[in-house]
Design a protein around this motif. Structure first.
Motif, PDB file in Angstrom:
ATOM      1  N   VAL A  60       0.837  -1.204   0.000  1.00 18.11           N
ATOM      2  CA  VAL A  60       0.000   0.000   0.000  1.00 18.11           C
ATOM      3  C   VAL A  60       0.870   1.252   0.000  1.00 18.11           C
ATOM      4  CG1 VAL A  60      -1.814   1.254   1.201  1.00 18.11           C
ATOM      5  CG2 VAL A  60      -1.849  -1.234   1.183  1.00 18.11           C
ATOM      6  N   VAL A  61       1.956   1.234   0.753  1.00 18.22           N
ATOM      7  CA  VAL A  61       2.858   2.395   0.785  1.00 18.22           C
ATOM      8  C   VAL A  61       3.436   2.649  -0.602  1.00 18.22           C
ATOM      9  CG1 VAL A  61       5.098   3.214   1.624  1.00 18.22           C
ATOM     10  CG2 VAL A  61       3.419   2.283   3.232  1.00 18.22           C
ATOM     11  N   ASN A  62       3.862   1.604  -1.293  1.00 17.42           N
ATOM     12  CA  ASN A  62       4.411   1.781  -2.644  1.00 17.42           C
ATOM     13  C   ASN A  62       3.365   2.325  -3.601  1.00 17.42           C
ATOM     14  OD1 ASN A  62       6.954   0.885  -1.908  1.00 17.42           O
ATOM     15  ND2 ASN A  62       6.570  -1.240  -2.487  1.00 17.42           N
ATOM     16  N   TYR A  63       2.139   1.829  -3.486  1.00 20.10           N
ATOM     17  CA  TYR A  63       1.068   2.341  -4.350  1.00 20.10           C
ATOM     18  C   TYR A  63       0.767   3.799  -4.022  1.00 20.10           C
ATOM     19  CZ  TYR A  63      -3.494   2.840  -6.573  1.00 20.10           C
ATOM     20  OH  TYR A  63      -4.538   3.287  -7.346  1.00 20.10           O
ATOM     21  N   TRP A  64       0.703   4.120  -2.744  1.00 20.67           N
ATOM     22  CA  TRP A  64       0.431   5.495  -2.305  1.00 20.67           C
ATOM     23  C   TRP A  64       1.492   6.446  -2.859  1.00 20.67           C
ATOM     24  CZ3 TRP A  64       0.194   6.942   3.649  1.00 20.67           C
ATOM     25  CH2 TRP A  64      -0.507   8.157   3.812  1.00 20.67           C
ATOM     26  N   ARG A  65       2.732   6.009  -2.850  1.00 17.63           N
ATOM     27  CA  ARG A  65       3.833   6.875  -3.273  1.00 17.63           C
ATOM     28  C   ARG A  65       3.909   7.041  -4.776  1.00 17.63           C
ATOM     29  NH1 ARG A  65       9.087   5.824  -4.673  1.00 17.63           N
ATOM     30  NH2 ARG A  65       8.848   3.613  -4.167  1.00 17.63           N
ATOM     31  N   THR A  66       3.545   5.987  -5.541  1.00 15.07           N
ATOM     32  CA  THR A  66       3.824   6.020  -6.986  1.00 15.07           C
ATOM     33  C   THR A  66       2.596   6.145  -7.871  1.00 15.07           C
ATOM     34  OG1 THR A  66       3.780   3.599  -7.104  1.00 15.07           O
ATOM     35  CG2 THR A  66       5.913   4.652  -6.663  1.00 15.07           C
ATOM     36  N   ASP A  67       1.447   5.641  -7.444  1.00 12.66           N
ATOM     37  CA  ASP A  67       0.301   5.556  -8.356  1.00 12.66           C
ATOM     38  C   ASP A  67      -0.965   6.267  -7.864  1.00 12.66           C
ATOM     39  OD1 ASP A  67       1.588   3.963 -10.317  1.00 12.66           O
ATOM     40  OD2 ASP A  67       1.351   2.209  -9.028  1.00 12.66           O
ATOM     41  N   TYR A  68      -1.107   6.463  -6.578  1.00 14.73           N
ATOM     42  CA  TYR A  68      -2.341   7.045  -6.054  1.00 14.73           C
ATOM     43  C   TYR A  68      -2.507   8.480  -6.541  1.00 14.73           C
ATOM     44  CZ  TYR A  68      -5.531   9.307  -2.825  1.00 14.73           C
ATOM     45  OH  TYR A  68      -6.548  10.064  -2.293  1.00 14.73           O
ATOM     46  N   ASP A  69      -3.771   8.838  -6.897  1.00 13.59           N
ATOM     47  CA  ASP A  69      -4.063  10.149  -7.470  1.00 13.59           C
ATOM     48  C   ASP A  69      -4.973  10.943  -6.531  1.00 13.59           C
ATOM     49  OD1 ASP A  69      -4.558  12.350  -9.050  1.00 13.59           O
ATOM     50  OD2 ASP A  69      -5.763  11.280 -10.539  1.00 13.59           O
ATOM     51  N   TRP A  70      -4.373  11.771  -5.683  1.00 12.30           N
ATOM     52  CA  TRP A  70      -5.152  12.622  -4.776  1.00 12.30           C
ATOM     53  C   TRP A  70      -5.992  13.637  -5.538  1.00 12.30           C
ATOM     54  CZ3 TRP A  70      -7.303  13.392  -0.280  1.00 12.30           C
ATOM     55  CH2 TRP A  70      -7.659  14.691   0.094  1.00 12.30           C
TER      56      TRP A  70
END
Length: 390
Positions: A60-70
């Motif tokens: 989840v941390v890796n996804y949050w850092r690289t792919d998540y779109d706030w």
């Protein structure tokens, strides 16, 4: 009663790019502990016996850092409609979606912890403008609790659920909603209960997934299922509620970690999504990573980890045992929720239950876990409330 002291102003969410860059940098530099030591082979709930498993958190941390779109979530909030006003000196943020239907009824929806207005973004439009022309429609107001999200952080004690409920009445008046329905779960269910009990001249009726009974009720006469509910609720509060005790007694202490470390904040919240959802192994069986990260990122960007925790300090175990609800009530007990009260217990407080629902699926976050069912359940429950009201 509290009084509004400011005008209603439009609000737009937009985090500076620098804050999003800092978040990614903190995630990249996070120091993590070793993997958990637990019994039993994965997958299965045993993996979570010591909390969030390392492998799951890393993903989840890796996804949050690289792919998540706030920015996508910000756009959703702005599209629904955001506003702020001041009540008793405190800035209150809220979503407001007016229905195009002439027969729509005002409805205030209140979230809980570790939730936020992020719980409602997938259901507000359908509640306001349902595809089914025969379904009831609502003018939906969804405030951020004091200390949560884009609402201000109280700087003094006193913002407990009783005061919040009174503030919601003051919030609805300037919007043109003298009489309204109320809906909520978790702390939102507590506040909805107080609204209905204290302000029956304003509240037409309620829908809640939280129907706390009175203290020391007997289990005599309960069905086997109702006894199991009572046992599970007792077990939760005596063996799995350390988070509540921490936040009720030392919110400032845990707050340093929640405001300073995005990984610490994520783990603290993700643990609850995992344990309180209707899943076998992971919350992502029913809730997307994006929806959970919408919620967590809102806490992070608004630095509200400590201020949100203080609702436990202000209100834990504070629901008045003498409070009774005489307006019509629709109550839903989801099978994997953390608190499930038997109907005979609920009836001691809610004295006009017009609809009682026990779905086959769903946990503590039904608007995220079973969104379509949640919408229908709220519609049908509040339709029964309005019919009873005449």
């Amino acid at each position: 009663m509290t009084r509004p002291t400011g005008e209603i102003e439009e609000f737009e969410a937009h985090a500076p790019d620098a804050e999003l860059d800092e978040l990614r940098a903190r995630l990249a530099a996070a120091r993590l502990p070793e993997a958990e030591t637990v019994y039993g082979a994965p997958p299965g709930p045993g993996r979570w016996d010591q909390g969030v498993p390392l492998a799951d958190l890393v993903d989840v941390v890796n996804y949050w850092r690289t792919d998540y779109d706030w920015r996508s979530f910000e756009g959703r909030l702005n599209e629904i409609g955001q506003y702020r006003t001041t009540i008793d000196g405190l800035g209150i943020h809220f979503l407001h979606r007016r229905s195009p239907r002439a027969d729509a009824t005002p409805l205030i929806m209140t979230h809980g912890w570790p939730g936020s207005i992020a719980e409602f973004v997938d259901v507000i439009n359908e509640l306001a403008d349902p595809q089914d022309a025969h379904a009831p429609a609502f003018h939906v107001v969804a405030p951020s609790l004091p200390g949560f999200g884009y609402s201000d952080k109280p700087v003094t004690t006193g913002w407990a659920t009783e005061k919040i409920a009174a503030s919601w009445v003051e919030l609805m008046g300037p919007l043109g909603y003298t009489n309204f329905l109320a809906q909520g779960g978790d702390w939102g269910g507590n506040i909805t209960t107080v609204l209905a009990g204290r302000f029956p001249d304003h509240v037409l009726g309620i829908h809640t997934t939280f129907a706390e009974g009175l203290p020391d009720l007997t289990t005599d006469g309960l069905t086997a299922t109702e006894r199991r509910w009572a046992d599970e609720t007792h077990e939760f509060w005596h063996h799995r509620a350390a988070y509540a005790k921490q936040q009720a007694t030392r919110p400032q202490t845990i707050g340093y970690s929640l405001v300073d470390s995005p990984v610490g904040l994520l783990a603290w919240i993700l643990d609850k999504f995992a344990e309180w959802s209707d899943t076998e192994d992971s919350p992502f069986e029913t809730i997307s990573r994006d929806r959970i990260l919408d919620d967590v990122t809102l806490y992070w960007l608004t630095r509200s980890g400590a201020s949100a925790a203080r609702i436990y300090y202000e209100s834990h175990n504070s629901l008045d045992p003498e409070l009774r609800v005489d307006v019509p009530a629709a109550i839903t007990m989801y099978p994997k929720d953390i608190e499930k009260y038997p109907r005979p217990w609920a009836q001691e407080r809610f004295r006009q239950i017009v609809r009682w629902s026990e779905p086959e699926r769903g946990g503590h976050f039904p608007s995220l876990e079973v969104a379509e069912f949640f919408v229908r359940d709220v519609q049908e429950g509040l339709a029964a409330v309005l019919a009873a009201k005449g």
